[in-house]
Scaffold this motif. Structure first.
Motif, PDB file in Angstrom:
ATOM      1  N   LEU A  49       0.875  -1.105   0.232  1.00 63.29           N
ATOM      2  CA  LEU A  49       0.140   0.114   0.061  1.00 63.29           C
ATOM      3  C   LEU A  49       0.848   1.314   0.022  1.00 63.29           C
ATOM      4  O   LEU A  49       1.819   1.234   0.696  1.00 63.29           O
ATOM      5  N   PHE A  50       0.501   2.181  -0.989  1.00 63.66           N
ATOM      6  CA  PHE A  50       1.325   3.369  -0.997  1.00 63.66           C
ATOM      7  C   PHE A  50       0.129   4.567  -0.562  1.00 63.66           C
ATOM      8  O   PHE A  50      -0.902   4.504  -1.390  1.00 63.66           O
ATOM      9  N   TYR A  51       0.685   5.380   0.142  1.00 61.24           N
ATOM     10  CA  TYR A  51      -0.184   6.654   0.643  1.00 61.24           C
ATOM     11  C   TYR A  51       0.859   7.641   0.258  1.00 61.24           C
ATOM     12  O   TYR A  51       1.765   7.777   0.685  1.00 61.24           O
ATOM     13  N   ILE A  52       0.342   8.765  -0.534  1.00 65.25           N
ATOM     14  CA  ILE A  52       0.965   9.815  -0.819  1.00 65.25           C
ATOM     15  C   ILE A  52       0.742  10.847   0.061  1.00 65.25           C
ATOM     16  O   ILE A  52      -0.377  11.366   0.142  1.00 65.25           O
ATOM     17  N   VAL A  53       1.866  11.411   0.760  1.00 60.95           N
ATOM     18  CA  VAL A  53       1.774  12.527   1.777  1.00 60.95           C
ATOM     19  C   VAL A  53       2.123  13.813   1.126  1.00 60.95           C
ATOM     20  O   VAL A  53       1.340  14.843   1.445  1.00 60.95           O
ATOM     21  N   ILE A  92       6.333   9.350   0.837  1.00 60.20           N
ATOM     22  CA  ILE A  92       5.267   8.191   0.644  1.00 60.20           C
ATOM     23  C   ILE A  92       5.236   7.431   2.090  1.00 60.20           C
ATOM     24  O   ILE A  92       6.298   7.538   2.587  1.00 60.20           O
ATOM     25  N   VAL A  93       4.027   6.945   2.538  1.00 62.88           N
ATOM     26  CA  VAL A  93       4.004   5.916   3.343  1.00 62.88           C
ATOM     27  C   VAL A  93       3.576   4.684   2.693  1.00 62.88           C
ATOM     28  O   VAL A  93       2.615   4.704   1.822  1.00 62.88           O
ATOM     29  N   LEU A  94       4.418   3.519   3.268  1.00 59.96           N
ATOM     30  CA  LEU A  94       4.348   2.399   2.612  1.00 59.96           C
ATOM     31  C   LEU A  94       3.672   1.337   3.827  1.00 59.96           C
ATOM     32  O   LEU A  94       4.228   1.534   4.893  1.00 59.96           O
ATOM     33  N   THR A  95       2.881   0.519   3.564  1.00 59.84           N
ATOM     34  CA  THR A  95       2.364  -0.475   4.364  1.00 59.84           C
ATOM     35  C   THR A  95       2.631  -1.648   3.678  1.00 59.84           C
ATOM     36  O   THR A  95       1.867  -1.995   2.534  1.00 59.84           O
ATOM     37  N   GLU A  96       3.288  -2.609   4.387  1.00 60.85           N
ATOM     38  CA  GLU A  96       3.738  -3.975   3.565  1.00 60.85           C
ATOM     39  C   GLU A  96       4.061  -5.001   4.627  1.00 60.85           C
ATOM     40  O   GLU A  96       4.667  -4.645   5.650  1.00 60.85           O
ATOM     41  N   PRO A  97       3.998  -6.251   4.289  1.00 59.89           N
ATOM     42  CA  PRO A  97       4.384  -7.256   5.290  1.00 59.89           C
ATOM     43  C   PRO A  97       6.063  -7.247   5.478  1.00 59.89           C
ATOM     44  O   PRO A  97       6.866  -6.808   4.842  1.00 59.89           O
ATOM     45  N   VAL A  98       6.298  -7.491   6.836  1.00 59.10           N
ATOM     46  CA  VAL A  98       7.717  -7.709   7.312  1.00 59.10           C
ATOM     47  C   VAL A  98       8.482  -8.215   6.255  1.00 59.10           C
ATOM     48  O   VAL A  98       9.945  -7.949   6.299  1.00 59.10           O
ATOM     49  N   SER A  99       8.074  -9.179   5.622  1.00 63.99           N
ATOM     50  CA  SER A  99       9.010 -10.011   4.768  1.00 63.99           C
ATOM     51  C   SER A  99       9.237  -9.383   3.467  1.00 63.99           C
ATOM     52  O   SER A  99      10.237  -9.735   2.612  1.00 63.99           O
ATOM     53  N   THR A 100       8.681  -8.450   3.100  1.00 64.65           N
ATOM     54  CA  THR A 100       8.779  -7.618   1.448  1.00 64.65           C
ATOM     55  C   THR A 100      10.137  -7.346   1.484  1.00 64.65           C
ATOM     56  O   THR A 100      10.747  -6.188   2.193  1.00 64.65           O
ATOM     57  N   LYS A 101      10.749  -7.673   0.386  1.00 58.16           N
ATOM     58  CA  LYS A 101      12.082  -6.996  -0.105  1.00 58.16           C
ATOM     59  C   LYS A 101      12.100  -5.726  -0.865  1.00 58.16           C
ATOM     60  O   LYS A 101      11.022  -5.750  -1.577  1.00 58.16           O
ATOM     61  N   HIS A 102      12.784  -4.699  -0.511  1.00 49.67           N
ATOM     62  CA  HIS A 102      12.673  -3.422  -1.030  1.00 49.67           C
ATOM     63  C   HIS A 102      12.212  -3.421  -2.695  1.00 49.67           C
ATOM     64  O   HIS A 102      11.288  -2.650  -2.815  1.00 49.67           O
ATOM     65  N   THR A 103      13.276  -4.132  -3.303  1.00 49.39           N
ATOM     66  CA  THR A 103      13.047  -4.031  -4.650  1.00 49.39           C
ATOM     67  C   THR A 103      12.737  -5.601  -5.304  1.00 49.39           C
ATOM     68  O   THR A 103      12.937  -5.733  -6.380  1.00 49.39           O
ATOM     69  N   GLY A 104      11.749  -6.072  -4.246  1.00 50.17           N
ATOM     70  CA  GLY A 104      11.205  -7.598  -4.693  1.00 50.17           C
ATOM     71  C   GLY A 104      12.332  -8.588  -5.377  1.00 50.17           C
ATOM     72  O   GLY A 104      13.067  -8.623  -4.652  1.00 50.17           O
ATOM     73  N   ASP A 105      12.103  -8.912  -6.492  1.00 50.80           N
ATOM     74  CA  ASP A 105      12.702 -10.038  -7.138  1.00 50.80           C
ATOM     75  C   ASP A 105      14.167  -9.511  -7.938  1.00 50.80           C
ATOM     76  O   ASP A 105      14.782 -10.412  -8.464  1.00 50.80           O
ATOM     77  N   ILE A 106      14.327  -8.212  -7.477  1.00 54.14           N
ATOM     78  CA  ILE A 106      16.018  -7.791  -8.141  1.00 54.14           C
ATOM     79  C   ILE A 106      16.533  -7.109  -7.221  1.00 54.14           C
ATOM     80  O   ILE A 106      15.979  -6.628  -6.371  1.00 54.14           O
ATOM     81  N   VAL A 107      17.633  -6.992  -7.623  1.00 51.06           N
ATOM     82  CA  VAL A 107      18.831  -6.054  -6.624  1.00 51.06           C
ATOM     83  C   VAL A 107      19.413  -4.888  -7.602  1.00 51.06           C
ATOM     84  O   VAL A 107      19.831  -5.344  -8.539  1.00 51.06           O
ATOM     85  N   THR A 108      19.140  -3.709  -7.069  1.00 51.82           N
ATOM     86  CA  THR A 108      19.858  -2.669  -7.663  1.00 51.82           C
ATOM     87  C   THR A 108      20.679  -1.995  -6.608  1.00 51.82           C
ATOM     88  O   THR A 108      20.735  -2.108  -5.412  1.00 51.82           O
ATOM     89  N   GLU A 109      21.405  -1.029  -7.098  1.00 47.54           N
ATOM     90  CA  GLU A 109      22.211   0.031  -6.362  1.00 47.54           C
ATOM     91  C   GLU A 109      21.320   0.786  -5.365  1.00 47.54           C
ATOM     92  O   GLU A 109      21.819   1.195  -4.268  1.00 47.54           O
ATOM     93  N   LYS A 110      19.946   0.940  -5.712  1.00 49.42           N
ATOM     94  CA  LYS A 110      18.807   1.584  -4.950  1.00 49.42           C
ATOM     95  C   LYS A 110      18.603   0.644  -3.838  1.00 49.42           C
ATOM     96  O   LYS A 110      17.684   1.186  -2.957  1.00 49.42           O
ATOM     97  N   THR A 111      18.548  -0.695  -3.849  1.00 48.41           N
ATOM     98  CA  THR A 111      17.981  -1.699  -2.924  1.00 48.41           C
ATOM     99  C   THR A 111      18.523  -1.512  -1.630  1.00 48.41           C
ATOM    100  O   THR A 111      19.826  -1.392  -1.395  1.00 48.41           O
TER     101      THR A 111
END
Length: 120
Positions: A49-53, A92-111
């Protein structure tokens, strides 16, 4: 616990570096400042969930895009490829499960790792 999102945003100094500010059951509540684009990715088992502040955020999908303005929120369904884009600084405010990886299935310099996100 009493928190203040605006105060929490004042401690965020890097774009694309979410900071965990609370936990509700098995969900983290995070704040982040974003600008530019993140990376095309997906989360196979978690919705986000993304909420735009403040500002505007475009969520790109493979076949369309969705522009979110201040006060809007949107849930990105699990398993769906997406990319986040902000032409100007966006909070932004994000709500996500504690297991969620920042960039999911990929890794970048921003991860950022979960450990990085828990650092105050």
């Amino acid at each position: 616990m009493v928190g203040n999102f605006i105060s929490e945003f004042e401690t965020v100094t890097e774009y694309w570096s979410p900071k965990v500010v609370a936990q509700v059951n098995d969900q983290y509540v995070k704040v982040a400042k974003v600008k530019g684009d993140l990376a095309w990715h997906k989360h196979d088992g978690e919705d986000e969930l993304f909420y735009i502040v403040k500002g505007n955020l475009t969520i790109e999908y493979e076949n369309n895009s969705l522009k979110l303005n201040q006060g809007d929120f949107h849930v990105v369904p699990k398993g769906v490829m997406h990319n986040l884009v902000a032409d100007e600084e966006c909070w932004i405010v994000l709500t996500e499960p504690v297991s969620t990886k920042h960039t999911g299935d990929i890794v970048t310099e921003k991860t950022k790792s979960i450990a990085d996100q828990l650092v105050s």
